[in-house]
Design a protein around this motif. Structure first.
Motif, PDB file in Angstrom:
ATOM      1  N   SER A  25       1.192  18.059  15.399  1.00 39.99           N
ATOM      2  CA  SER A  25       1.039  16.609  15.517  1.00 39.99           C
ATOM      3  C   SER A  25       0.567  16.313  16.934  1.00 39.99           C
ATOM      4  CB  SER A  25       2.347  15.871  15.205  1.00 39.99           C
ATOM      5  OG  SER A  25       3.381  16.283  16.085  1.00 39.99           O
ATOM      6  N   VAL A  26      -0.075  15.154  17.107  1.00 40.28           N
ATOM      7  CA  VAL A  26      -0.636  14.759  18.407  1.00 40.28           C
ATOM      8  C   VAL A  26      -0.173  13.345  18.703  1.00 40.28           C
ATOM      9  CG1 VAL A  26      -2.719  14.518  19.789  1.00 40.28           C
ATOM     10  CG2 VAL A  26      -2.673  16.181  17.920  1.00 40.28           C
ATOM     11  N   ASP A  27       0.406  13.144  19.901  1.00 38.51           N
ATOM     12  CA  ASP A  27       0.886  11.799  20.235  1.00 38.51           C
ATOM     13  C   ASP A  27      -0.202  10.981  20.927  1.00 38.51           C
ATOM     14  OD1 ASP A  27       0.828  12.460  22.959  1.00 38.51           O
ATOM     15  OD2 ASP A  27       2.983  12.847  23.080  1.00 38.51           O
ATOM     16  N   ALA A  28       0.132   9.761  21.302  1.00 41.46           N
ATOM     17  CA  ALA A  28      -0.856   8.843  21.877  1.00 41.46           C
ATOM     18  C   ALA A  28      -1.352   9.286  23.242  1.00 41.46           C
ATOM     19  CB  ALA A  28      -0.256   7.435  21.980  1.00 41.46           C
ATOM     20  N   ASN A  29      -0.630  10.182  23.903  1.00 41.04           N
ATOM     21  CA  ASN A  29      -1.034  10.689  25.217  1.00 41.04           C
ATOM     22  C   ASN A  29      -1.704  12.056  25.142  1.00 41.04           C
ATOM     23  OD1 ASN A  29       0.021   8.478  26.756  1.00 41.04           O
ATOM     24  ND2 ASN A  29       2.076   9.272  26.367  1.00 41.04           N
ATOM     25  N   TYR A  30      -2.160  12.425  23.933  1.00 40.51           N
ATOM     26  CA  TYR A  30      -2.871  13.683  23.700  1.00 40.51           C
ATOM     27  C   TYR A  30      -2.005  14.917  23.946  1.00 40.51           C
ATOM     28  CZ  TYR A  30      -6.854  10.491  23.879  1.00 40.51           C
ATOM     29  OH  TYR A  30      -7.698   9.440  23.659  1.00 40.51           O
ATOM     30  N   ARG A  31      -0.691  14.762  23.754  1.00 40.14           N
ATOM     31  CA  ARG A  31       0.214  15.913  23.810  1.00 40.14           C
ATOM     32  C   ARG A  31       0.394  16.450  22.391  1.00 40.14           C
ATOM     33  NH1 ARG A  31      -0.367  13.691  28.848  1.00 40.14           N
ATOM     34  NH2 ARG A  31       1.008  14.700  30.351  1.00 40.14           N
ATOM     35  N   ILE A  32       0.300  17.748  22.251  1.00 40.46           N
ATOM     36  CA  ILE A  32       0.373  18.380  20.936  1.00 40.46           C
ATOM     37  C   ILE A  32       1.734  19.040  20.756  1.00 40.46           C
ATOM     38  CG2 ILE A  32      -0.569  20.249  19.494  1.00 40.46           C
ATOM     39  CD1 ILE A  32      -3.312  19.640  20.709  1.00 40.46           C
ATOM     40  N   THR A  33       2.313  18.863  19.572  1.00 41.66           N
ATOM     41  CA  THR A  33       3.527  19.567  19.181  1.00 41.66           C
ATOM     42  C   THR A  33       3.192  20.510  18.039  1.00 41.66           C
ATOM     43  OG1 THR A  33       4.975  17.747  19.849  1.00 41.66           O
ATOM     44  CG2 THR A  33       5.881  19.337  18.288  1.00 41.66           C
ATOM     45  N   ILE A  34       3.581  21.759  18.166  1.00 42.16           N
ATOM     46  CA  ILE A  34       3.361  22.751  17.112  1.00 42.16           C
ATOM     47  C   ILE A  34       4.583  22.773  16.199  1.00 42.16           C
ATOM     48  CG2 ILE A  34       3.069  25.216  16.626  1.00 42.16           C
ATOM     49  CD1 ILE A  34       1.512  25.461  19.212  1.00 42.16           C
ATOM     50  N   HIS A  35       4.333  22.574  14.898  1.00 44.03           N
ATOM     51  CA  HIS A  35       5.405  22.588  13.901  1.00 44.03           C
ATOM     52  C   HIS A  35       5.443  23.894  13.109  1.00 44.03           C
ATOM     53  CE1 HIS A  35       5.812  18.344  14.786  1.00 44.03           C
ATOM     54  NE2 HIS A  35       4.575  18.110  14.376  1.00 44.03           N
ATOM     55  N   ASN A  36       4.314  24.595  13.038  1.00 40.26           N
ATOM     56  CA  ASN A  36       4.246  25.810  12.235  1.00 40.26           C
ATOM     57  C   ASN A  36       3.434  26.861  12.985  1.00 40.26           C
ATOM     58  OD1 ASN A  36       3.978  27.819  10.283  1.00 40.26           O
ATOM     59  ND2 ASN A  36       3.739  26.361   8.599  1.00 40.26           N
ATOM     60  N   ALA A  37       4.081  27.517  13.940  1.00 35.86           N
ATOM     61  CA  ALA A  37       3.384  28.525  14.753  1.00 35.86           C
ATOM     62  C   ALA A  37       2.941  29.712  13.900  1.00 35.86           C
ATOM     63  CB  ALA A  37       4.301  29.006  15.879  1.00 35.86           C
ATOM     64  N   GLY A  38       3.719  30.031  12.863  1.00 31.14           N
ATOM     65  CA  GLY A  38       3.359  31.154  12.009  1.00 31.14           C
ATOM     66  C   GLY A  38       2.038  30.937  11.296  1.00 31.14           C
ATOM     67  N   ALA A  39       1.819  29.726  10.808  1.00 26.27           N
ATOM     68  CA  ALA A  39       0.556  29.413  10.135  1.00 26.27           C
ATOM     69  C   ALA A  39      -0.613  29.484  11.113  1.00 26.27           C
ATOM     70  CB  ALA A  39       0.633  28.029   9.501  1.00 26.27           C
TER      71      ALA A  39
END
Length: 230
Positions: free
Chosen positions: A210-224
């Motif tokens: 997912s990507v927030d409004a400040n262009y920071r990315i969160t990884i939810h599925n590193a395996g994929a």
């Protein structure tokens, strides 16, 4: 001395394992400055007289061929050092270093930098380790250009950022505290902005990231992502 995003000055990678006396000496030599977004910390071919240690923010190391085409060698965040090469080899700057958001730094001039390296062997060892790590990352990136499609290159770069800067969340996600716009991401992996946008949209739809409004990315599925980066 301003407040840091580190528990102590000694947690900055360049200054790790220095003695309290050495850290106290460093505090007398370090200068502090905040740069706004879009500011050149370093300009290509200018004389290299200063090294910067990033305390917060994000910078890109780049070549600009024209207004629509930039080649990004690296995107770096808090804890990194930039500008050290010119202080070591006494040659001109090899690339531009530009802030991608407001960035706070410490800086050391050439004389102070060399005095510290000579007086503090541990700092010299830390610098060699930093340069070695960057070379390994660069080698991996070069291999990805030859072996991976854009989906694989985006996935590999996200995992690399997560490894270097990622902040583990209680639910198993990994937050990457760097400002990563599509344009800079495209310049980093050698793709068009449109193609990177398509890949990130697909990964978001699949709930890998997912990507927030400040262009920071969160990884939810590193395996994929790891499967796509093979």
């Amino acid at each position: 001395m301003p407040a840091l995003n580190f528990t102590t000055l000694g947690e900055i990678p360049l200054f790790r394992n220095l003695t309290p006396a050495q850290l106290a000496h460093l505090k007398q030599l370090l200068h502090y400055k905040i740069f706004p977004t879009g500011m050149n910390l370093i300009t290509i071919e200018q004389p290299g007289e200063v090294a910067f240690i990033l305390l917060s923010g994000t910078v890109k190391i780049e070549f600009v061929e024209d207004e629509d085409h930039e080649i990004i060698l690296a995107i770096l965040g808090a804890g990194e050092i930039v500008g050290e090469m010119s202080l070591v080899d006494s040659l001109g700057r090899s690339a531009n270093v530009v802030t991608m958001e407001e960035t706070a730094v410490f800086w050391l001039d050439r004389a102070a930098f060399w005095d510290c390296l000579q007086a503090m062997p541990t700092m010299t060892y830390n610098l060699v380790s930093i340069i070695s790590r960057r070379l390994r990352l660069a080698n991996t990136q070069i291999r990805s250009f030859a072996t991976l499609d854009v989906y694989g290159r985006v996935a590999r770069q996200l995992l690399a950022f997560a490894h270097e800067y990622g902040e583990a969340q209680s639910n198993g996600d990994v937050f990457i505290p760097l400002r990563l716009t599509q344009r800079e991401f495209a310049g980093l992996i050698g793709a068009t902005r449109v193609h990177v946008n398509r890949v990130l949209a697909a990964y978001k739809q699949s709930k890998y990231i997912s990507v927030d409004a400040n262009y920071r990315i969160t990884i939810h599925n590193a395996g994929a992502l790891a499967q796509r980066a093979r």
